[in-house]
Motif scaffolding. Structure first.
Motif, PDB file in Angstrom:
ATOM      1  N   GLY A  99      11.052  18.615  17.448  1.00 36.70           N
ATOM      2  CA  GLY A  99      10.496  19.606  16.542  1.00 36.70           C
ATOM      3  C   GLY A  99      11.360  19.921  15.345  1.00 36.70           C
ATOM      4  O   GLY A  99      10.967  20.702  14.476  1.00 36.70           O
ATOM      5  N   ARG A 100      12.567  19.324  15.286  1.00 41.38           N
ATOM      6  CA  ARG A 100      13.447  19.598  14.156  1.00 41.38           C
ATOM      7  C   ARG A 100      13.517  18.420  13.187  1.00 41.38           C
ATOM      8  O   ARG A 100      14.432  18.323  12.389  1.00 41.38           O
ATOM      9  N   GLY A 101      12.538  17.528  13.266  1.00 44.01           N
ATOM     10  CA  GLY A 101      12.503  16.425  12.317  1.00 44.01           C
ATOM     11  C   GLY A 101      13.462  15.304  12.667  1.00 44.01           C
ATOM     12  O   GLY A 101      13.897  15.148  13.805  1.00 44.01           O
ATOM     13  N   GLN A 114       0.830  -1.199   0.000  1.00 43.81           N
ATOM     14  CA  GLN A 114       0.000   0.000   0.000  1.00 43.81           C
ATOM     15  C   GLN A 114       0.865   1.249   0.000  1.00 43.81           C
ATOM     16  O   GLN A 114       1.843   1.337   0.722  1.00 43.81           O
ATOM     17  N   ASN A 115       0.490   2.235  -0.769  1.00 42.52           N
ATOM     18  CA  ASN A 115       1.132   3.538  -0.739  1.00 42.52           C
ATOM     19  C   ASN A 115       0.694   4.277   0.508  1.00 42.52           C
ATOM     20  O   ASN A 115      -0.452   4.209   0.905  1.00 42.52           O
ATOM     21  N   ASN A 116       1.612   5.033   1.128  1.00 39.34           N
ATOM     22  CA  ASN A 116       1.270   5.800   2.304  1.00 39.34           C
ATOM     23  C   ASN A 116       1.182   7.287   1.995  1.00 39.34           C
ATOM     24  O   ASN A 116       0.926   8.082   2.866  1.00 39.34           O
ATOM     25  N   GLY A 117       1.440   7.715   0.857  1.00 36.77           N
ATOM     26  CA  GLY A 117       1.322   9.106   0.576  1.00 36.77           C
ATOM     27  C   GLY A 117       2.279   9.555  -0.516  1.00 36.77           C
ATOM     28  O   GLY A 117       2.012   9.415  -1.653  1.00 36.77           O
ATOM     29  N   PHE A 118       3.878   9.469  -0.154  1.00 34.00           N
ATOM     30  CA  PHE A 118       4.821  10.263  -0.974  1.00 34.00           C
ATOM     31  C   PHE A 118       4.254  10.408  -2.463  1.00 34.00           C
ATOM     32  O   PHE A 118       4.075  11.518  -2.606  1.00 34.00           O
ATOM     33  N   SER A 139      10.881   5.126  -0.184  1.00 31.62           N
ATOM     34  CA  SER A 139      11.908   6.163  -0.144  1.00 31.62           C
ATOM     35  C   SER A 139      11.334   7.569  -0.246  1.00 31.62           C
ATOM     36  O   SER A 139      11.947   8.529   0.226  1.00 31.62           O
ATOM     37  N   SER A 140      10.189   7.712  -0.906  1.00 23.35           N
ATOM     38  CA  SER A 140       9.624   9.039  -1.152  1.00 23.35           C
ATOM     39  C   SER A 140       8.653   9.483  -0.062  1.00 23.35           C
ATOM     40  O   SER A 140       8.067  10.564  -0.153  1.00 23.35           O
ATOM     41  N   GLN A 141       8.491   8.656   0.984  1.00 20.86           N
ATOM     42  CA  GLN A 141       7.591   9.040   2.071  1.00 20.86           C
ATOM     43  C   GLN A 141       8.235  10.092   2.966  1.00 20.86           C
ATOM     44  O   GLN A 141       9.440  10.056   3.216  1.00 20.86           O
ATOM     45  N   PRO A 142       7.461  11.061   3.469  1.00 19.67           N
ATOM     46  CA  PRO A 142       8.025  12.050   4.385  1.00 19.67           C
ATOM     47  C   PRO A 142       8.393  11.420   5.715  1.00 19.67           C
ATOM     48  O   PRO A 142       7.973  10.307   6.033  1.00 19.67           O
ATOM     49  N   SER A 143       9.178  12.130   6.492  1.00 23.62           N
ATOM     50  CA  SER A 143       9.593  11.631   7.797  1.00 23.62           C
ATOM     51  C   SER A 143       8.449  11.706   8.794  1.00 23.62           C
ATOM     52  O   SER A 143       7.715  12.691   8.843  1.00 23.62           O
ATOM     53  N   SER A 148       7.466  17.410   5.332  1.00 22.00           N
ATOM     54  CA  SER A 148       7.349  17.831   3.929  1.00 22.00           C
ATOM     55  C   SER A 148       8.210  16.990   3.001  1.00 22.00           C
ATOM     56  O   SER A 148       8.097  17.106   1.779  1.00 22.00           O
ATOM     57  N   GLY A 149       9.071  16.135   3.559  1.00 24.38           N
ATOM     58  CA  GLY A 149       9.916  15.275   2.733  1.00 24.38           C
ATOM     59  C   GLY A 149      11.354  15.255   3.211  1.00 24.38           C
ATOM     60  O   GLY A 149      11.729  15.939   4.172  1.00 24.38           O
TER      61      GLY A 149
END
Length: 351
Positions: free
Chosen positions: A275-277, A31-35, A178-182, A292-293
């Motif tokens: 808060g800094r990813g 399943q795709n999760n978004g990216f 690989s293209s999913q955001p953090s 955002s990626g």
């Protein structure tokens, strides 16, 4: 090697045991999760093509690429058949074969185990996996090149076509991961927090290195001007179809080598500020994961992410946002396309 200890300053021990929740993906239905009907252009189209070219709008190639890859992956999923529990029991060997490939892809991300020809070498497993697939009554016209591999595999028992078809599916699955955001630092079953961070770091580095090489290679095979998103997607599928298998395997190999080099680079520091990813610095390389990626930088210069591919901000031109895809009845005869390994070899770039 990927499994070397980062350093006593970080104190992260990488363990092979356990399975990460974020990289656990369902076997037969990941399943795709978004990216325009036909995509060939003859001389009578030259005047129209000229008009389209004049009205094109530039946009980031990477954005178009991610969209095309996602839709191609979704089209792949339509070939996987849904089975009842009883039916699934009767083809357990088929599901096991599929699971073996998925597990090999997961393990590739954080160990020295290669994802190469050996993964698809067993003829019996390739035959078994055919039982999980079924040709759809209708085909999206832009997917024709890959569908022809499916036809050879499922109708004619062509195992090489099956390897080609399945390799590209799992390549797209990895690109989707690989293209999913953090989403922050994950919990990984069987690992403590420090071990989980170490595992997640090498997984993310492997993914981003792979994504950069994969997108760069495809970009060199695609035109830069497209009439619409559907034509871009068809050009993407054509390029993926033509790419030699050995080029794809070389991308996996080089991505693993680059991630390993980054893992062992010094100094290695992890940003744990809330808060800094999800970010860290490995020598001159900086990995930064946000909602955002992701971005990968080297010496302050963006290598991948935010529209950059292999250190270059690549743009493409699309004449219209109108989708012109159509479903074609499978019974309609259509000329074939060139097979993957019959084409000229590509080259995976190394930074």
């Amino acid at each position: 090697m990927k499994l070397k200890t980062l350093s006593y300053a970080i104190g992260i021990a990488l363990l092979i045991s356990g399975c990460s929740k974020p990289v656990s993906v369902s076997t037969e239905s990941v399943q795709n999760n978004g990216f325009k009907g036909e995509f060939s252009q003859n001389s009578s189209d030259s005047q129209t093509a000229g008009k389209v070219q004049k009205s094109t709008i530039k946009q980031q190639f990477l954005t178009s690429f991610i969209d095309a890859a996602e839709k191609t992956t979704n089209e792949y999923k339509t070939y996987f058949t849904n089975f009842s529990p009883e039916e699934a029991k009767s083809i357990k060997a088929s599901f096991d074969a599929n699971e073996d490939i998925r597990n090999s892809l997961v393990i590739w991300q954080y160990t020295d185990k290669k994802f190469d020809q050996s993964i698809f070498a067993d003829d019996a497993k390739i035959r078994e996996m055919a039982k999980l697939l079924k040709l759809t009554p209708k085909i999206n016209d832009w997917f024709f090149p890959l569908d022809e591999k499916a036809q050879k595999y499922l109708n004619n028992g062509d195992l090489q076509a099956g390897r080609d078809f399945l390799l590209r599916y799992w390549t797209l699955v990895l690109f989707d991961w690989s293209s999913q955001p953090s989403s922050g630092w994950p919990e990984i079953k069987g690992l403590n927090d420090r071990e989980a961070r170490g595992r997640w770091i090498i997984i993310c580095m492997s993914r981003l290195r792979f994504a950069n090489l994969f997108v760069s290679e495809i970009a060199h095979m695609m035109p830069t001007i497209h009439k619409n998103p559907t034509e871009f997607r068809n050009d993407f599928v054509v390029a993926l179809n033509k790419m030699p298998n050995e080029t794809l395997y070389r991308i996996f190999e080089q991505a693993a080598e680059q991630a390993s080099d980054d893992m062992n680079a010094r100094p290695f520091t992890i940003d744990m500020v809330t808060g800094r990813g999800t970010s860290w610095v490995a020598g001159t390389k900086e990995y930064n994961g946000q909602q955002s990626g992701w971005t990968l930088k080297s010496g302050g210069q963006t290598i991948f992410g935010n529209g950059y591919v292999d250190g270059q901000l690549i743009e493409n031109e699309i004449g219209s946002s109108l989708e012109l895809s159509s479903k074609i009845d499978r019974s309609i005869k259509r000329s074939g396309t060139t097979g993957t390994d019959e084409n000229a070899k590509g080259s995976a770039k190394v930074d």
